[in-house]
Design an enzyme around this catalytic site. Sequence first.
Site, PDB file in Angstrom:
ATOM      1  N   ASP A   5       0.865  -1.171   0.000  1.00 60.58           N
ATOM      2  CA  ASP A   5       0.000   0.000   0.000  1.00 60.58           C
ATOM      3  C   ASP A   5       0.910   1.231   0.000  1.00 60.58           C
ATOM      4  O   ASP A   5       2.114   1.133   0.257  1.00 60.58           O
ATOM      5  CB  ASP A   5      -0.877  -0.055   1.255  1.00 60.58           C
ATOM      6  CG  ASP A   5      -1.669   1.209   1.478  1.00 60.58           C
ATOM      7  OD1 ASP A   5      -2.342   1.664   0.534  1.00 60.58           O
ATOM      8  OD2 ASP A   5      -1.626   1.752   2.604  1.00 60.58           O
ATOM      9  N   ASP A   7      -0.338   5.066   0.956  1.00 61.25           N
ATOM     10  CA  ASP A   7      -0.654   6.055   1.990  1.00 61.25           C
ATOM     11  C   ASP A   7      -0.535   5.462   3.393  1.00 61.25           C
ATOM     12  O   ASP A   7      -1.159   4.441   3.700  1.00 61.25           O
ATOM     13  CB  ASP A   7      -2.069   6.601   1.793  1.00 61.25           C
ATOM     14  CG  ASP A   7      -2.218   7.370   0.484  1.00 61.25           C
ATOM     15  OD1 ASP A   7      -1.193   7.815  -0.053  1.00 61.25           O
ATOM     16  OD2 ASP A   7      -3.349   7.506   0.006  1.00 61.25           O
ATOM     17  N   GLU A  14      -1.020  10.721   3.845  1.00 60.32           N
ATOM     18  CA  GLU A  14      -2.149  10.344   3.003  1.00 60.32           C
ATOM     19  C   GLU A  14      -2.184  11.356   1.856  1.00 60.32           C
ATOM     20  O   GLU A  14      -2.382  12.553   2.073  1.00 60.32           O
ATOM     21  CB  GLU A  14      -3.467  10.401   3.782  1.00 60.32           C
ATOM     22  CG  GLU A  14      -3.604   9.364   4.882  1.00 60.32           C
ATOM     23  CD  GLU A  14      -3.987   7.980   4.357  1.00 60.32           C
ATOM     24  OE1 GLU A  14      -4.630   7.912   3.293  1.00 60.32           O
ATOM     25  OE2 GLU A  14      -3.632   6.989   5.008  1.00 60.32           O
ATOM     26  N   SER A  93      -2.360   1.243  -4.730  1.00 59.87           N
ATOM     27  CA  SER A  93      -2.780   2.354  -3.882  1.00 59.87           C
ATOM     28  C   SER A  93      -4.191   2.860  -4.133  1.00 59.87           C
ATOM     29  O   SER A  93      -4.642   2.935  -5.278  1.00 59.87           O
ATOM     30  CB  SER A  93      -1.801   3.527  -4.095  1.00 59.87           C
ATOM     31  OG  SER A  93      -2.167   4.646  -3.337  1.00 59.87           O
TER      32      SER A  93
END
Length: 210
Positions: A5, A7, A14, A93
């Site tokens: 991933d 963020d 983020e 993402s």
Amino acid sequence: MLVSDVDSTFLTQEVIELVAEHADVRDRVEEITTAAMRGELDFSQSLRARVALLEGLEESVLQEVRESLVPTPGALELVRRASAAGWVTALVSGGFHEVIDELAAAAGIDHVRANRFEIVGGRFTGKVSGPIIDGTAKRRTLEELAERYAVPPARIVAVGDGANDREMLLAAGTGIAFRAKPALREVADVVIDGTSLLEAWPHLEESASR
């Protein structure tokens, strides 16, 4: 294969919140992001709601956002070691290509899959362009790459922090929850609460030996 991933996992931030700061709506976006990562909101609906708040923002802010990205400690070294050892690396993402592609290329990431902002006439329309990369899309990307490179699940490590990463971690031979929300910790094989993503390296080495 290493699938991560972005963020709050590969990055300390983020991405959509960084963009939202330029539209003076960061607080509202943060509230929605937090609820979505806890699994309290449907991710796709929450993403559309957050992007809608960016309507009218100038495209030029994206360069400022790219320049403000801060990789998580150990993230770049983890990718460097994995690549040197012959691992396929991917970032999957719920964030946005327009922000993370440049960093991913510089880090030597093999594949990136993320969302795209709809931008018309140099301004955000408040909509997402194309399909939304939700939890199911993340899992499917992992599976597609595994098939493409003939990597068995036992030799796949997936890393994430939120509810949107649940399916991806369950599909991997080793699912790592990094400084994660409870919704992800409960399904992970490994939980890392330290500050460095390099703490995942021993688990990659173990996976490679299978």
